[in-house]
Design an enzyme around this catalytic site. Structure first.
Site, PDB file in Angstrom:
ATOM      1  CB  THR A   1       5.126   0.054  -2.526  1.00 14.34           C
ATOM      2  OG1 THR A   1       5.890  -0.486  -1.442  1.00 14.34           O
ATOM      3  CG2 THR A   1       5.970   0.027  -3.782  1.00 14.34           C
TER       4      THR A   1
ATOM      5  CG  PHE B   1       4.349  -9.711  -6.182  1.00 11.85           C
ATOM      6  CD1 PHE B   1       5.289 -10.097  -5.236  1.00 11.85           C
ATOM      7  CD2 PHE B   1       3.415  -8.746  -5.812  1.00 11.85           C
ATOM      8  CE1 PHE B   1       5.287  -9.548  -3.956  1.00 11.85           C
ATOM      9  CE2 PHE B   1       3.406  -8.196  -4.549  1.00 11.85           C
ATOM     10  CZ  PHE B   1       4.347  -8.601  -3.618  1.00 11.85           C
TER      11      PHE B   1
ATOM     12  CE  LYS C   1      -2.610   0.199   3.523  1.00  9.70           C
ATOM     13  NZ  LYS C   1      -1.613   0.924   4.335  1.00  9.70           N
TER      14      LYS C   1
ATOM     15  NE  ARG D   1      -0.099   5.000   8.677  1.00  6.60           N
ATOM     16  CZ  ARG D   1      -0.430   3.776   9.032  1.00  6.60           C
ATOM     17  NH1 ARG D   1      -0.875   3.523  10.241  1.00  6.60           N
ATOM     18  NH2 ARG D   1      -0.313   2.776   8.187  1.00  6.60           N
TER      19      ARG D   1
ATOM     20  CD1 TRP E   1       8.574  -3.084  -4.738  1.00  2.00           C
ATOM     21  CD2 TRP E   1       9.626  -4.173  -6.385  1.00  2.00           C
ATOM     22  NE1 TRP E   1       9.633  -3.766  -4.175  1.00  2.00           N
ATOM     23  CE2 TRP E   1      10.303  -4.443  -5.166  1.00  2.00           C
ATOM     24  CE3 TRP E   1      10.113  -4.756  -7.563  1.00  2.00           C
ATOM     25  CZ2 TRP E   1      11.425  -5.262  -5.087  1.00  2.00           C
ATOM     26  CZ3 TRP E   1      11.237  -5.569  -7.492  1.00  2.00           C
ATOM     27  CH2 TRP E   1      11.872  -5.817  -6.262  1.00  2.00           C
TER      28      TRP E   1
ATOM     29  CG  PHE F   1      -3.423  -2.620   9.016  1.00  2.00           C
ATOM     30  CD1 PHE F   1      -2.331  -3.384   8.607  1.00  2.00           C
ATOM     31  CD2 PHE F   1      -3.422  -2.105  10.299  1.00  2.00           C
ATOM     32  CE1 PHE F   1      -1.262  -3.623   9.467  1.00  2.00           C
ATOM     33  CE2 PHE F   1      -2.355  -2.348  11.169  1.00  2.00           C
ATOM     34  CZ  PHE F   1      -1.282  -3.116  10.745  1.00  2.00           C
TER      35      PHE F   1
ATOM     36  CE  LYS G   1       2.439  -2.277   8.849  1.00  2.00           C
ATOM     37  NZ  LYS G   1       3.287  -1.198   8.356  1.00  2.00           N
TER      38      LYS G   1
ATOM     39  CB  ALA H   1      -4.723   1.317  10.621  1.00  2.00           C
TER      40      ALA H   1
END
Length: 558
Positions: free
Chosen positions: A75, A383, A73, A96, A411, A303, A107, A275
């Site tokens: 990214t 991916f 998210k 954030r 990415w 999240f 995480k 979150a």
């Protein structure tokens, strides 16, 4: 297939001096307070001078429920900001700050990944500009002053059994969840049971992120309910005379942090409430400042959309008067397969049926976000193992939900790989179809608000709450807090309170374990199921592989 790690890519970044980044937004050098050459705080005086300027368009990036497969998210948030700048829009990113707890736990960091990162990555994921330390210190100063007041005669008649203000630290440490303080005899005070939360769950964090300026900050700090008397009369932080000193500790932390992406586009990184146990959005002051400086502001909510987006809409937007123009829901083929029952070890194998089986999780998030009156587009975060057939299956499913899914390769390719999404976001935002409204009105009863979220967002059948919890909510309504929004604290891994229940479950219940009044922040925290406000470390924490290498560089951060 070998790829460079995020930290290797970040270390190769061709960063510009932060004064150049500020100049892109029209921030003069005298209004930037530099922390080294690549990060700076924006002064309060400059921010106040922006009041008359028009606002840009606000874009929310949210996601499906997170899985061990990864969604990306942040990214995608960073990539979209770069993509909008690439197609000629003046875009600013708002995300954030990272908490040390998950950084050293499981995480990881919060700076994006691959070619869609915010730098300096290492500093951002570690101490950064010291904001979290200031929040921790301000919170614990109040804790110390409460116990000190009781020790020196307890003029306010605080009932030591009813001190509701816990301590915090920015680390995952399950041993501190429940503790006894003031042991050791008369000189150490009166023993009582309390505990620690993680800093990102602190009401001080929420207050800093929802305050408009220093005056608003001090008022909100003073409004914190810290304890009750034997007659159950509330005691506020201003009664302890702590609000002034807390504001002093937070005066620099209140100023937004300006950094840059790998492509030298501006990013505000400020605040960091979780979150799953807090409201999960960056600061109001950073978002509002960015809206005055850019045509587009891309921000994220933590999240999945059941937590982050709901709280963004119902708490942050409601309280700050923000109106999002569009929302992006991030999903991956891998996550769809996990929601379809595929084990993490088998995600590299094509499985179209599992993709289709897992898509209802995405479908529910699409419907939920649309229910707020915000137009939606889905970003398929690519991916290398994704197959054309699997991607087509997701696109076909999303089309049937009345939305569009766009393959994004930011990415690997940076802004070049996300141009199509950027153009779609512009079309949605400038199409004028947004008709944003929160899920529930202010005047709705507190328990009814909880039920509304549980039934409409989580698709639960019922909310389970003891009479003591319902009575507490009624007491807060009688005390004038009935207008406050709800901040649900529950697992991020499922629409339910069972982290193992993936997909789009129905027929489940939402058990409420505890409710907490955050009078300064301006919401009621509802703790559901087994969610913890102080996380623990996993069996093999990331801290075990984080180190300095022979060249003195940090390794192991991700």
């Amino acid at each position: 297939m070998a790829f460079k790690t995020d930290i290797e890519i970040a270390r190769e970044a061709k960063k510009k001096n932060i004064m150049e980044i500020g100049a892109k937004l029209g921030i003069p050098s005298e209004s930037l307070l530099p922390y080294g050459h690549d990060k700076a705080k924006v002064s309060q005086e400059f921010i106040k001078g922006l009041a008359g300027k028009p606002d840009g368009k606000l874009i929310l990036v949210t996601a499906i429920n997170p899985t061990p497969a990864g969604e990306g998210k942040t990214t995608t948030t960073v990539g979209l900001g770069d993509g909008l700048n690439r197609i000629g829009k003046k875009a600013v990113i708002c995300i954030r700050e990272a908490s040390l707890g998950p950084n050293f736990g499981m995480k990881g960091g919060a700076a994006g990944g691959g070619m869609a990162q915010v730098v300096p990555m290492e500093e951002m994921n570690l101490h950064f500009t010291g904001d979290f330390h200031a929040i921790t210190s301000a919170h614990n100063l109040l804790s110390a002053m409460i116990d000190n007041h009781i020790y020196w005669g307890n003029e306010l008649q605080i009932d030591a059994r009813r001190v509701v203000w816990r301590r915090v630290m920015d680390m995952n440490d399950r041993a501190l969840r429940d503790i006894v303080v003031n042991l050791g005899g008369v000189s150490n005070g009166f023993p009582r049971q309390t505990g620690f939360d993680i800093t990102v769950a602190s009401e001080v964090m929420a207050i800093l992120c929802l305050s408009n300026d220093l005056e608003d900050l001090q008022k909100r700090l003073g409004d914190i309910v810290v304890a009750y008397t034997r007659e159950k009369r509330p005691i506020y932080a201003r009664d302890i005379k702590a609000d002034g000193a807390m504001t002093v500790l937070l005066k620099d932390a209140m100023q937004p942090n300006l950094v840059q992406t790998l492509e030298n586009n501006p990013a505000f990184v400020h605040g960091g409430p979780f979150a799953n146990i807090a409201h999960g959005c960056n600061s109001v002051i950073a978002t509002k400042t960015a809206l005055k400086l850019g045509e587009y502001v891309v921000t994220e909510a933590g999240f999945g959309a059941d937590l982050g987006a709901e709280k963004f809409f119902d708490i942050k937007c409601r309280k700050a008067g923000l109106k999002p123009s569009a929302a992006v829901i991030v999903a991956t083929v891998r996550a769809m397969k996990m929601n379809g029952g595929v084990a993490k070890a088998d995600l590299g194998t094509e499985n179209i049926e599992a993709v289709k089986k897992g898509c209802p999780n995405l479908g529910r998030h699409i419907a939920n976000v649309k229910s707020f009156g915000v137009p939606v587009v889905v970003a398929i975060n690519h991916f290398y193992s994704d197959t054309d057939a699997e991607i087509a299956a997701v696109k076909e499913y999303v089309a049937a939900q009345g939305a569009e899914a766009i393959l994004c390769q930011h990415w690997a390719k940076g802004s070049e790989g996300i141009e199509a999404l950027a153009k779609k976001v512009v079309a949605l935002a400038e199409g004028g179809s947004a008709n944003f409204a929160p899920l529930y009105p202010d005047e709705m009863g507190l328990f009814q608000k909880i039920e509304t979220i549980a039934k409409r967002i989580y698709h639960a059948d019922e909310v389970l709450a003891d009479k003591s919890i319902r009575d507490q909510l009624k007491a807060w309504e009688a005390a004038g807090y009935g207008h406050l929004p709800i901040c649900m604290a529950k697992t991020q891994y499922s629409f339910s309170t069972d982290p193992n229940l993936r997909g789009a479950p129905t027929g489940h219940s939402v058990p409420v374990r505890e409710v907490r009044l955050s009078a300064g922040a301006g919401f009621i925290v509802v703790i559901c199921g087994e969610i913890m406000t102080m996380p623990g470390l996993p069996k093999v924490p990331s801290a075990e592989v984080i180190r300095l290498n022979d060249q003195g560089f940090v390794e192991g951060l991700f």
